[in-house]
Write a protein that holds these residues in place. Structure first.
Motif, PDB file in Angstrom:
ATOM      1  N   THR A   1      -9.628   2.136  -9.828  1.00 38.20           N
ATOM      2  CA  THR A   1      -8.376   2.160  -9.100  1.00 38.20           C
ATOM      3  C   THR A   1      -8.346   3.349  -8.086  1.00 38.20           C
ATOM      4  O   THR A   1      -8.764   4.312  -8.448  1.00 38.20           O
ATOM      5  CB  THR A   1      -7.370   2.221 -10.132  1.00 38.20           C
ATOM      6  OG1 THR A   1      -7.223   3.227 -10.832  1.00 38.20           O
ATOM      7  CG2 THR A   1      -7.298   0.922 -10.990  1.00 38.20           C
TER       8      THR A   1
ATOM      9  N   ILE B   1       5.255   4.426  -6.065  1.00 33.43           N
ATOM     10  CA  ILE B   1       3.645   4.464  -6.313  1.00 33.43           C
ATOM     11  C   ILE B   1       3.139   3.002  -6.002  1.00 33.43           C
ATOM     12  O   ILE B   1       3.775   2.036  -6.039  1.00 33.43           O
ATOM     13  CB  ILE B   1       3.445   4.636  -7.765  1.00 33.43           C
ATOM     14  CG1 ILE B   1       1.923   4.976  -7.953  1.00 33.43           C
ATOM     15  CG2 ILE B   1       3.900   3.593  -8.682  1.00 33.43           C
ATOM     16  CD1 ILE B   1       1.387   5.324  -9.332  1.00 33.43           C
TER      17      ILE B   1
ATOM     18  N   TYR C   1       4.406   5.829 -15.591  1.00 29.74           N
ATOM     19  CA  TYR C   1       4.418   4.604 -14.372  1.00 29.74           C
ATOM     20  C   TYR C   1       4.901   3.328 -14.915  1.00 29.74           C
ATOM     21  O   TYR C   1       4.675   2.907 -16.005  1.00 29.74           O
ATOM     22  CB  TYR C   1       3.413   4.589 -13.352  1.00 29.74           C
ATOM     23  CG  TYR C   1       2.170   4.213 -13.921  1.00 29.74           C
ATOM     24  CD1 TYR C   1       1.754   2.594 -14.017  1.00 29.74           C
ATOM     25  CD2 TYR C   1       1.201   4.964 -14.732  1.00 29.74           C
ATOM     26  CE1 TYR C   1       0.573   2.299 -14.409  1.00 29.74           C
ATOM     27  CE2 TYR C   1       0.055   4.465 -15.228  1.00 29.74           C
ATOM     28  CZ  TYR C   1      -0.184   3.042 -14.994  1.00 29.74           C
ATOM     29  OH  TYR C   1      -1.500   2.512 -15.777  1.00 29.74           O
TER      30      TYR C   1
ATOM     31  N   SER D   1      -6.943  -1.833  -6.740  1.00 25.04           N
ATOM     32  CA  SER D   1      -7.903  -1.880  -7.600  1.00 25.04           C
ATOM     33  C   SER D   1      -8.952  -2.928  -7.604  1.00 25.04           C
ATOM     34  O   SER D   1      -9.066  -3.978  -6.786  1.00 25.04           O
ATOM     35  CB  SER D   1      -7.430  -2.104  -8.987  1.00 25.04           C
ATOM     36  OG  SER D   1      -6.571  -3.430  -9.147  1.00 25.04           O
TER      37      SER D   1
ATOM     38  N   GLN E   1      -0.891   1.096  -5.907  1.00 25.59           N
ATOM     39  CA  GLN E   1      -2.354   1.012  -6.623  1.00 25.59           C
ATOM     40  C   GLN E   1      -3.200  -0.223  -6.182  1.00 25.59           C
ATOM     41  O   GLN E   1      -2.796  -1.151  -5.880  1.00 25.59           O
ATOM     42  CB  GLN E   1      -2.149   1.118  -8.094  1.00 25.59           C
ATOM     43  CG  GLN E   1      -3.366   1.142  -8.721  1.00 25.59           C
ATOM     44  CD  GLN E   1      -3.600   1.331 -10.233  1.00 25.59           C
ATOM     45  OE1 GLN E   1      -3.407   2.451 -10.650  1.00 25.59           O
ATOM     46  NE2 GLN E   1      -3.663   0.146 -11.030  1.00 25.59           N
TER      47      GLN E   1
ATOM     48  N   GLN F   1      -0.956  -3.341  -6.492  1.00 23.85           N
ATOM     49  CA  GLN F   1       0.477  -3.140  -7.269  1.00 23.85           C
ATOM     50  C   GLN F   1       1.538  -2.218  -6.542  1.00 23.85           C
ATOM     51  O   GLN F   1       0.845  -1.290  -6.015  1.00 23.85           O
ATOM     52  CB  GLN F   1      -0.035  -2.918  -8.832  1.00 23.85           C
ATOM     53  CG  GLN F   1      -0.811  -3.699  -9.731  1.00 23.85           C
ATOM     54  CD  GLN F   1      -1.403  -3.047 -10.891  1.00 23.85           C
ATOM     55  OE1 GLN F   1      -2.314  -2.366 -10.613  1.00 23.85           O
ATOM     56  NE2 GLN F   1      -0.984  -3.438 -12.063  1.00 23.85           N
TER      57      GLN F   1
ATOM     58  N   SER G   1      -4.525   5.054  -6.573  1.00 23.26           N
ATOM     59  CA  SER G   1      -3.179   5.109  -6.645  1.00 23.26           C
ATOM     60  C   SER G   1      -2.384   6.369  -6.258  1.00 23.26           C
ATOM     61  O   SER G   1      -3.178   7.395  -6.138  1.00 23.26           O
ATOM     62  CB  SER G   1      -2.730   4.845  -8.102  1.00 23.26           C
ATOM     63  OG  SER G   1      -3.005   5.957  -9.161  1.00 23.26           O
TER      64      SER G   1
ATOM     65  N   GLN H   1       6.770   5.932 -10.439  1.00 27.25           N
ATOM     66  CA  GLN H   1       6.538   6.711 -11.217  1.00 27.25           C
ATOM     67  C   GLN H   1       7.225   8.114 -11.522  1.00 27.25           C
ATOM     68  O   GLN H   1       8.158   8.228 -10.725  1.00 27.25           O
ATOM     69  CB  GLN H   1       5.189   7.229 -10.704  1.00 27.25           C
ATOM     70  CG  GLN H   1       5.148   8.365  -9.590  1.00 27.25           C
ATOM     71  CD  GLN H   1       3.909   8.732  -9.312  1.00 27.25           C
ATOM     72  OE1 GLN H   1       2.927   8.131  -9.650  1.00 27.25           O
ATOM     73  NE2 GLN H   1       3.977   9.690  -8.189  1.00 27.25           N
TER      74      GLN H   1
ATOM     75  N   MET I   1       4.602  -0.735 -12.805  1.00 21.45           N
ATOM     76  CA  MET I   1       4.317  -1.562 -11.477  1.00 21.45           C
ATOM     77  C   MET I   1       4.225  -3.028 -11.785  1.00 21.45           C
ATOM     78  O   MET I   1       3.779  -3.422 -12.704  1.00 21.45           O
ATOM     79  CB  MET I   1       2.760  -0.990 -11.017  1.00 21.45           C
ATOM     80  CG  MET I   1       2.648   0.452 -10.789  1.00 21.45           C
ATOM     81  SD  MET I   1       1.280   0.958  -9.813  1.00 21.45           S
ATOM     82  CE  MET I   1       0.162   0.618 -11.321  1.00 21.45           C
TER      83      MET I   1
END
Length: 388
Positions: free
Chosen positions: A79, A61, A206, A65, A63, A42, A81, A46, A208
């Motif tokens: 996750t 940002i 945030y 996962s 991320q 993602q 990030s 943020q 995303m």
């Protein structure tokens, strides 16, 4: 409050759009929808919630996962990030940057499946909550001076903080392997995350977009195809037969049986005449004689020992005997079938004194009753029987 209402409306919209999610193709699919694992990526923006304003604190940002859904409703993910963050100094209208990396363990609750009871929905609203840790480094706050904010929580080299997460994710199921999603949420970190002291959590919001690659579905075990074996056609031959069927039919016959009954005629003190309460029993005697033969009636009369004298009590018991016999004869009974005797107070048939002022009448005879028995009978029936 507005954010909560918007999330509730989005959940309702997603639940409505799932009404036709299970298509004929899904019914014929060769794998189970759950459980499965996924890898997600993602990206978005943020910001920190500070007096500086949200826009000036915006940074990108990303991320990654890795997780799994264990059932249509419950899943979990791990996750990672980060990696850039800004915070503001309103007193000098400046922002300073630092880096961070957050590792979080999140619980996933699929509200669409939960509310609709479906195994799979096209649109999904997922509630996310989790805990983790955040590591920060390369704090540029030291490049500035002249600000008036309380920066007693400032750090220079690195920093470690807890991370609490609450978020909503809306994803679109593209099939067995791919989901695309939009996620928005907030992270609560320790007061020293942005170096400024506020005696409360530092909040990081945030938003995303991304996609998840799904894998690890269990295959549906295919049922073996049964090929029917052709049965050869055989010509049928039938014939008519006459069968004899025996059965029992219930009939009744008269059987003689010895029967008897007795009753008591109670008298008041010094009394010897039969009363109305005894009349119903007397009437039973008359009915018994009509339906029985060799009838015999025995009368025994008594007096209570607690009152009077033996001589007087003998007289009373004799009067009671005679009064009882006369009442029975008055019903049309032949006196020759009656035997009687008086005992005075020499015999006390009952434990209570007053109960012994009594005549006891015993009636016996031979009656008949219907007794069932079976009669063996038969009938004939024609039946069609296949012989080949």
């Amino acid at each position: 409050m507005k954010l909560t209402r918007m999330m509730a409306v989005l959940v309702m919209i997603c639940a409505t759009l799932t009404a036709a999610a299970q298509t004929e193709q899904e019914k014929k699919q060769k794998y189970y929808n759950y459980p499965y694992m996924f890898v997600g990526v993602q990206g978005g923006v943020q910001t920190m919630f500070t007096p500086m304003g949200l826009k000036k604190n915006i940074t990108p940002i990303g991320q990654l996962s890795f997780g799994a859904y264990f059932s249509p409703v419950v899943g979990a993910r791990l996750t990672g990030s980060g990696i850039w963050t800004k915070a503001g100094l309103p007193s000098i209208d400046k922002t300073y940057e630092y880096n961070h990396f957050t590792g979080n363990l999140d619980l996933l609750i699929n509200l669409s499946n939960l509310f609709t009871g479906r195994q799979r929905c096209l649109f999904n609203a997922v509630l996310i909550g989790g805990v983790g840790v955040t590591y920060g480094w390369n704090n540029k706050l030291g490049d500035f001076s002249g600000y008036t904010e309380d920066c007693s929580k400032a750090w220079a080299d690195d920093m470690l903080s807890h991370n609490l997460r609450l978020a909503m994710q809306f994803n679109f199921d593209l099939g067995k392997y791919i989901d695309v999603n939009l996620e928005a949420g907030a992270n609560a970190l320790s007061d020293r995350f942005n170096s400024k002291a506020s005696n409360s959590f530092d909040w990081q919001g945030y938003a995303m977009v991304g996609l998840a690659v799904k894998f690890g579905h269990r295959k549906v075990k295919e049922e073996p195809v049964v090929v029917p074996v052709p049965v050869p056609v055989v010509e049928e031959i039938w014939e008519t037969r006459v069968d004899t069927i025996w059965y029992n039919e219930k009939a009744y016959k008269d059987v003689e049986v010895a029967e008897s009954f007795d009753f008591q005629v109670h008298f008041p003190l010094r009394g010897f005449a039969t009363n109305e309460s005894a009349q119903a029993e007397m009437n039973k005697v008359a009915e018994f004689i009509k339906s029985h033969r060799d009838v015999k009636i025995d009368v025994k009369a008594y007096a209570d020992k607690g009152t009077g004298t033996p001589r007087i009590n003998k007289k009373y018991s004799e009067q009671r005997r005679k009064g009882t016999v006369d009442a029975i004869v008055a019903l049309g009974v032949d006196p020759s079938v009656i035997t009687s005797e008086s005992f005075g107070d020499t015999v006390q048939p009952f434990p209570t004194n007053d109960e012994n002022r009594v005549s006891i009448v015993t009636v016996s005879g031979i009656g008949t009753k219907k007794e069932p028995y079976n009669v063996r009978k038969f009938r004939t029936e024609e039946k069609r029987v296949r012989v080949q």
